[in-house]
Design a protein around this motif. Structure first.
Motif, short mmCIF file in Angstrom:
data_model
loop_
_atom_site.label_atom_id
_atom_site.label_comp_id
_atom_site.label_asym_id
_atom_site.label_seq_id
_atom_site.Cartn_x
_atom_site.Cartn_y
_atom_site.Cartn_z
N MET A 192 0.84 -1.20 0.00
CA MET A 192 0.00 0.00 0.00
C MET A 192 0.88 1.25 0.00
SD MET A 192 -3.09 -0.99 0.02
CE MET A 192 -3.07 -2.64 -0.61
N VAL A 193 0.38 2.30 -0.63
CA VAL A 193 1.08 3.58 -0.69
C VAL A 193 1.45 4.04 0.72
CG1 VAL A 193 0.77 6.03 -1.24
CG2 VAL A 193 0.06 4.28 -2.89
N ARG A 194 0.54 3.88 1.66
CA ARG A 194 0.74 4.29 3.05
C ARG A 194 2.02 3.70 3.65
NH1 ARG A 194 -2.71 6.10 6.46
NH2 ARG A 194 -4.57 5.52 5.30
N GLU A 195 2.36 2.48 3.23
CA GLU A 195 3.50 1.78 3.81
C GLU A 195 4.85 2.37 3.41
OE1 GLU A 195 3.18 -2.58 3.42
OE2 GLU A 195 1.09 -2.22 2.83
N ILE A 196 4.92 3.02 2.27
CA ILE A 196 6.24 3.49 1.81
C ILE A 196 6.29 4.97 1.46
CG2 ILE A 196 6.92 1.20 1.02
CD1 ILE A 196 6.55 2.25 -1.86
N MET A 197 5.17 5.69 1.59
CA MET A 197 5.17 7.12 1.25
C MET A 197 6.08 7.89 2.20
SD MET A 197 1.51 8.38 2.69
CE MET A 197 1.18 8.45 4.45
N SER A 198 6.56 9.03 1.73
CA SER A 198 7.35 9.92 2.58
C SER A 198 6.38 10.76 3.40
CB SER A 198 8.23 10.83 1.72
OG SER A 198 9.20 10.08 1.04
N SER A 199 6.52 10.67 4.71
CA SER A 199 5.63 11.39 5.61
C SER A 199 6.36 11.56 6.94
CB SER A 199 4.35 10.58 5.82
OG SER A 199 3.45 11.25 6.64
N PRO A 200 6.19 12.65 7.66
CA PRO A 200 5.30 13.77 7.35
C PRO A 200 5.80 14.53 6.13
CG PRO A 200 6.65 14.32 9.25
CD PRO A 200 6.96 12.89 8.89
N VAL A 201 4.89 15.23 5.49
CA VAL A 201 5.20 15.93 4.25
C VAL A 201 5.48 17.41 4.52
CG1 VAL A 201 2.78 16.39 3.71
CG2 VAL A 201 4.43 16.31 1.88
N THR A 202 6.48 17.92 3.85
CA THR A 202 6.78 19.35 3.92
C THR A 202 6.02 20.02 2.79
OG1 THR A 202 8.99 18.91 4.78
CG2 THR A 202 8.63 21.06 3.77
N THR A 203 5.25 21.04 3.13
CA THR A 203 4.48 21.76 2.11
C THR A 203 4.90 23.23 2.10
OG1 THR A 203 2.68 22.32 3.64
CG2 THR A 203 2.47 20.25 2.42
N VAL A 204 4.52 23.91 1.03
CA VAL A 204 4.77 25.35 0.90
C VAL A 204 3.46 26.03 0.52
CG1 VAL A 204 7.21 25.13 0.32
CG2 VAL A 204 5.51 25.12 -1.51
N THR A 205 3.46 27.35 0.62
CA THR A 205 2.28 28.12 0.22
C THR A 205 2.57 28.82 -1.10
OG1 THR A 205 2.93 30.19 1.28
CG2 THR A 205 1.76 28.58 2.66
N PRO A 206 1.54 29.25 -1.81
CA PRO A 206 1.75 29.96 -3.07
C PRO A 206 2.53 31.26 -2.91
CG PRO A 206 -0.52 29.23 -2.91
CD PRO A 206 0.12 28.99 -1.57
N LYS A 207 2.53 31.84 -1.72
CA LYS A 207 3.19 33.12 -1.50
C LYS A 207 4.68 33.00 -1.24
CE LYS A 207 -0.99 35.21 0.27
NZ LYS A 207 -1.73 35.65 1.43
N GLN A 208 5.15 31.79 -0.99
CA GLN A 208 6.57 31.61 -0.70
C GLN A 208 7.41 31.83 -1.96
OE1 GLN A 208 5.84 27.97 2.08
NE2 GLN A 208 7.95 28.64 2.41
N SER A 209 8.63 32.27 -1.74
CA SER A 209 9.52 32.56 -2.87
C SER A 209 10.17 31.28 -3.40
CB SER A 209 10.60 33.54 -2.46
OG SER A 209 11.54 32.91 -1.59
N VAL A 210 10.60 31.37 -4.63
CA VAL A 210 11.33 30.27 -5.25
C VAL A 210 12.59 29.98 -4.45
CG1 VAL A 210 12.64 29.61 -7.31
CG2 VAL A 210 10.37 30.65 -7.55
N SER A 211 13.24 31.02 -3.99
CA SER A 211 14.46 30.88 -3.20
C SER A 211 14.21 30.10 -1.91
CB SER A 211 15.02 32.26 -2.88
OG SER A 211 16.14 32.17 -2.06
N GLU A 212 13.13 30.42 -1.22
CA GLU A 212 12.79 29.69 0.01
C GLU A 212 12.58 28.20 -0.29
OE1 GLU A 212 10.03 31.95 3.02
OE2 GLU A 212 9.39 32.43 0.97
N CYS A 213 11.88 27.92 -1.38
CA CYS A 213 11.60 26.53 -1.75
C CYS A 213 12.87 25.77 -2.11
CB CYS A 213 10.60 26.49 -2.90
SG CYS A 213 8.98 27.10 -2.44
#
Length: 145
Positions: free
Chosen positions: A72-93
């Motif tokens: 199952m995907v749950r067994e091997i997915m990378s988690s917790p996940v790091t997310t970003v917001t649309p307002k963040q800069s390319v440099s930050e990402c």
């Protein structure tokens, strides 16, 4: 400095394909192949709970002798996940991706998945931005501005 929202707008394919945590790895691989992508955000109840990538599959499934049909995907997915917001800069990402050794960042706004940016998207945007700056500086030096 450009933002994640601007990167998403310039992507040829803006639709984000997702997969549920209780789907099989075979289904995840089929989706990735069908859409020619290397990763899928994993969602549950509308929330991003992980990311599954070809890299996860090769390292956590194939190399460990696990079958894609029974895993199952749950067994091997990378988690917790790091997310970003649309307002963040390319440099930050780019800093996040470099520091955390990631290749994909889900973009979340008000708890809702609105996009996915890859290291390739961010590098492409950075190169374009630098080329634009060089062009402006050359015009300034030649007295054209």
């Amino acid at each position: 400095m450009r933002t994640v929202a601007q990167v998403i707008q310039t992507k040829q394919i803006q639709q984000v394909h997702t997969i549920g945590a209780d789907e099989t790895m075979l289904r995840a691989l089929q989706l990735m192949a069908e859409h020619n992508i290397g990763a899928l955000p994993v969602t549950e109840g509308g929330q991003v709970i992980g990311v599954i990538s070809e890299r996860d599959y090769s390292r956590k499934c194939v190399l460990k002798g696990r079958a894609s049909v029974g895993t199952m995907v749950r067994e091997i997915m990378s988690s917790p996940v790091t997310t970003v917001t649309p307002k963040q800069s390319v440099s930050e990402c780019l800093s996040l991706i470099t520091d955390l050794h990631l290749r994909h960042l889900p973009v979340v706004e008000d708890g809702r998945l609105v996009g996915l940016v890859s290291i390739g998207d961010l590098v492409k945007e950075t190169i374009a931005e630098q080329q634009e700056l060089i062009q402006q500086l050359e015009q300034y030096i030649r007295g054209e501005v």
